[in-house]
Scaffold this motif. Structure first.
Motif, PDB file in Angstrom:
ATOM      1  N   TYR A  60       0.894  -1.171   0.096  1.00 38.26           N
ATOM      2  CA  TYR A  60      -0.055   0.048  -0.111  1.00 38.26           C
ATOM      3  C   TYR A  60       0.872   1.313  -0.045  1.00 38.26           C
ATOM      4  N   CYS A  64     -10.734   3.073  -2.630  1.00 40.37           N
ATOM      5  CA  CYS A  64     -11.290   2.781  -1.139  1.00 40.37           C
ATOM      6  C   CYS A  64     -12.198   4.272  -1.019  1.00 40.37           C
ATOM      7  N   CYS A  69      -9.574   6.141   1.636  1.00 37.75           N
ATOM      8  CA  CYS A  69      -8.195   7.073   1.175  1.00 37.75           C
ATOM      9  C   CYS A  69      -8.092   7.171  -0.324  1.00 37.75           C
ATOM     10  N   CYS A 124     -10.044  -0.144   1.864  1.00 31.70           N
ATOM     11  CA  CYS A 124      -8.823  -0.940   1.730  1.00 31.70           C
ATOM     12  C   CYS A 124      -8.488  -1.559   2.795  1.00 31.70           C
ATOM     13  N   CYS A 184      -6.685   0.898   5.355  1.00 30.18           N
ATOM     14  CA  CYS A 184      -7.483   2.012   6.067  1.00 30.18           C
ATOM     15  C   CYS A 184      -8.172   1.072   7.485  1.00 30.18           C
TER      16      CYS A 184
END
Ligand code: SF4
Ligand code: ZN
Length: 303
Positions: free
Chosen positions: A139, A276, A279, A288, A291
């Motif tokens: 990520y 997401c 974010c 996601c 998060c």
């Protein structure tokens, strides 16, 4: 043992090429391999901004050094994952290298910046620390690359890593992973940055020689969680095969890329990619996993 190129005194013998090299000719060979890989797979060129994933180990340090020396526009990125002394030591090594060589470095600390603790998350979610850690790294590297306008994320995966991953995927016929195993993973969404592996034809031993010859400081210790990993067993098995039949690893990878991989193209995961809702990064779920980790960690500290 004579160097195959200049006939001087050879210092390293590469069994799979049946060739010995002196120090200078080894560096010539190493540079050539990296340049060829970048060109053959159209990884990037000198105009591109490249984010290099740095762990502090020999492979990533070799990659950072060679790309910077060859004049590519590189920025290193290091993530402190909160793995005790291993993280503290690796951060020191990486920061000192960047400072001494005047290189750009981005450092992220998952505990300080996001309140994330991979051990707590692993307990709460009953997932291995490596699976939590892997999600966080994927990520953050992509997010930083996308936000910073980088053209590619480069990693130091070497021939031994790639052959071990391929063996693992073949043993359980992981079709989705086999479809994606490649020195270049093109972007499949405007917010996903291309991933490249310029060292995929060079072995761990060759990377070690490269860092030793160039006197590059690196962290000798492996992450404590790597001990006992299945990939280490696969590497041992492949080393045994390599002993008996030099060139096995390289043939395994190159023939897969030339002849095997295309058979998995139509099984490329048909997962629907979304953004997401928190974010905006690419995910297959509403929120996601990163998060969700942040939310869970914060809930847990409040309770
Ligand atoms: Fe993370 Fe596991 Fe790799 Fe350690 S071995 S850096 S915990 S993925
Ligand atoms: Zn998110």
């Amino acid at each position: 043992m004579k160097c195959v190129r200049c006939k001087g005194k050879g210092i390293i013998y590469l069994k799979r090429h049946n060739a010995a090299f002196c120090q200078d000719c080894f560096l010539y060979y190493y540079n050539n391999q990296v340049k060829k890989n970048i060109k053959r797979h159209k990884m990037f060129d000198k105009k591109d901004k490249i984010l290099v994933v740095i762990s502090g180990g020999k492979d990533s340090m070799a990659l950072w050094h060679i790309l910077a020396s060859e004049g590519y526009n590189v920025t290193g990125m290091y993530i402190n994952l909160g793995i005790g002394q291993y993280s503290d030591k690796s951060q020191q090594v990486v920061e000192s290298f960047a400072q001494k060589n005047g290189l750009e470095l981005i450092v992220k600390d998952i505990k300080k910046e996001y309140g994330l603790d991979i051990y707590k998350l692993s307990k709460l979610l009953k997932r291995s620390t490596c699976s939590i850690c892997g999600s966080i790294k994927r990520y953050l590297f992509n997010k930083v690359a996308y936000d910073g306008g980088f053209s590619a994320v480069a990693t130091g995966h070497n021939l031994d890593d790639e052959a071990a991953t391929l063996l693992g995927n073949v043993l359980s016929w992981e079709e989705g992973y086999l479809a994606r195993q490649s020195p270049v993973l093109e972007s499949t969404h405007p917010k996903l940055v291309k991933k490249v592996k310029p060292l995929y034809t060079l072995t761990e031993r060759e990377n070690l020689f490269y860092v030793l010859i160039n006197k590059i400081e690196f962290l000798h210790d492996e992450c404590p969680h790597a001990i006992g990993a299945r990939s280490i067993l696969y590497k041992e098995v492949l080393n045994r095969l390599e002993e008996e039949s030099p060139g096995t690893k390289q043939r395994f990878i190159t023939s897969f890329l030339e002849k095997g991989r295309r058979h998995f193209q139509d099984v490329q995961e048909k997962l629907e990619l979304k953004e997401c809702s928190i974010c905006g990064q690419v995910t297959t779920t509403e929120v996601c996993s990163f998060c969700r980790f942040v939310r869970l960690s914060n809930q847990n500290t409040e309770n």
